[in-house]
Scaffold this motif. Structure first.
Motif, PDB file in Angstrom:
ATOM      1  N   THR A  13       1.471  15.357  -8.753  1.00 47.59           N
ATOM      2  CA  THR A  13       2.673  14.522  -8.862  1.00 47.59           C
ATOM      3  C   THR A  13       3.140  14.360 -10.302  1.00 47.59           C
ATOM      4  O   THR A  13       4.304  14.604 -10.630  1.00 47.59           O
ATOM      5  N   SER A 132       5.595   7.319  -4.967  1.00 46.22           N
ATOM      6  CA  SER A 132       5.920   7.918  -3.672  1.00 46.22           C
ATOM      7  C   SER A 132       7.304   7.482  -3.207  1.00 46.22           C
ATOM      8  O   SER A 132       8.084   8.292  -2.684  1.00 46.22           O
ATOM      9  N   ASP A 137       9.024   9.185  -0.238  1.00 43.34           N
ATOM     10  CA  ASP A 137       7.857   9.107   0.655  1.00 43.34           C
ATOM     11  C   ASP A 137       7.750  10.345   1.549  1.00 43.34           C
ATOM     12  O   ASP A 137       7.762  10.253   2.784  1.00 43.34           O
ATOM     13  N   TRP A 139       5.238  12.523   2.038  1.00 46.83           N
ATOM     14  CA  TRP A 139       3.919  13.127   2.189  1.00 46.83           C
ATOM     15  C   TRP A 139       3.356  13.044   3.598  1.00 46.83           C
ATOM     16  O   TRP A 139       3.434  12.009   4.255  1.00 46.83           O
ATOM     17  N   ILE A 142      -1.727  11.710   1.276  1.00 49.18           N
ATOM     18  CA  ILE A 142      -1.856  11.372  -0.143  1.00 49.18           C
ATOM     19  C   ILE A 142      -3.346  11.273  -0.446  1.00 49.18           C
ATOM     20  O   ILE A 142      -4.045  10.422   0.115  1.00 49.18           O
TER      21      ILE A 142
END
Length: 239
Positions: A13, A132, A137, A139, A142
């Protein structure tokens, strides 16, 4: 080899999707403002890279927010400043304020239509929530250093990733493309464990920055200057 060949994209990230260098530099401004001889942005980021990686190696079980606070305390000492515990704690809690790269959220939204998306991050869960959200958001999973108990570039983090991909998604190493900016944190250990990697070279070939230099040579399988460039190639493959 094509981007579309992989069913699972795993991401670093910070540095790849979140502009942590700007975030770190902004969060260091209260300290820099009270130094007699403050460092330049590049010098500050280079020192941060050295200190943070040393802290991660020495205290792998420390939550990232606490590790950042410890890094800040060491930076104060390195730069001859006066200790300020409240300032160090605020620096440790600044992750959620770090901005996303302009192309990150849109790129992830597009890729999510075609792949499962997983992030493998050195962050802790509480600190990661803000990041996130900035990314939309996106994902499917995570995976944090908090639950793994070590920091990248530890091989253990990538072994944990492979185990979770197999258990939760039925994937094997050949189904994964690991996408990351850091050669040190990501590409060296990912390639060592047999993963295919894509380098998001946000610094356009310039060394330095907030990421430590790798101790060995590594050759990513793909190289892009941005997430937008990766998405452009993905679209071209599907055309």
């Amino acid at each position: 080899m094509r981007l579309c060949d992989f069913s699972i994209l795993t991401f670093d990230t910070y540095g790849t999707l979140i502009d942590w260098e700007t975030g770190i530099w902004d969060a260091l401004q209260p300290l820099c403002a009270r130094l007699a001889d403050p460092p330049t942005r590049e010098a500050a980021l280079a020192t941060f890279a050295q200190v943070e990686s040393a802290c991660q190696a020495a205290t792998p079980d420390l939550l990232y927010a606490d590790l950042l606070a410890a890094t800040h305390r060491m930076l104060i000492r390195n730069w001859g400043g006066e200790p300020d515990e409240a300032e160090s704690i605020r620096f440790g809690q600044s992750v959620g304020d770090w901005p996303a790269f302009a192309d990150a959220a849109e790129s992830l939204a597009y890729l999510k239509r075609h792949h499962r998306l997983i992030t493998l991050t050195n962050c802790d869960r509480a600190s990661y929530r803000g990041s996130s959200a900035r990314l939309g958001d996106p994902w499917n999973a995570i995976l944090t250093a908090e639950e793994i108990g070590s920091y990248e570039p530890s091989r253990a983090n990538f072994e944990f990733l492979l185990a979770r991909v197999a258990a939760d998604f039925g994937g094997d190493p050949g189904s994964i493309l690991h996408v990351a900016q850091s050669l040190f944190h990501d590409h060296v250990p990912a390639k060592a464990i047999g993963l295919t990697t894509a380098w998001i070279d946000r610094r356009a070939g310039r060394g330095g920055g907030a990421t430590a230099s790798p101790q060995e040579a590594v050759e990513p399988d793909f190289r892009f200057k941005s997430m937008a460039e990766l998405v452009a190639q993905h679209r071209a493959e599907r055309a």
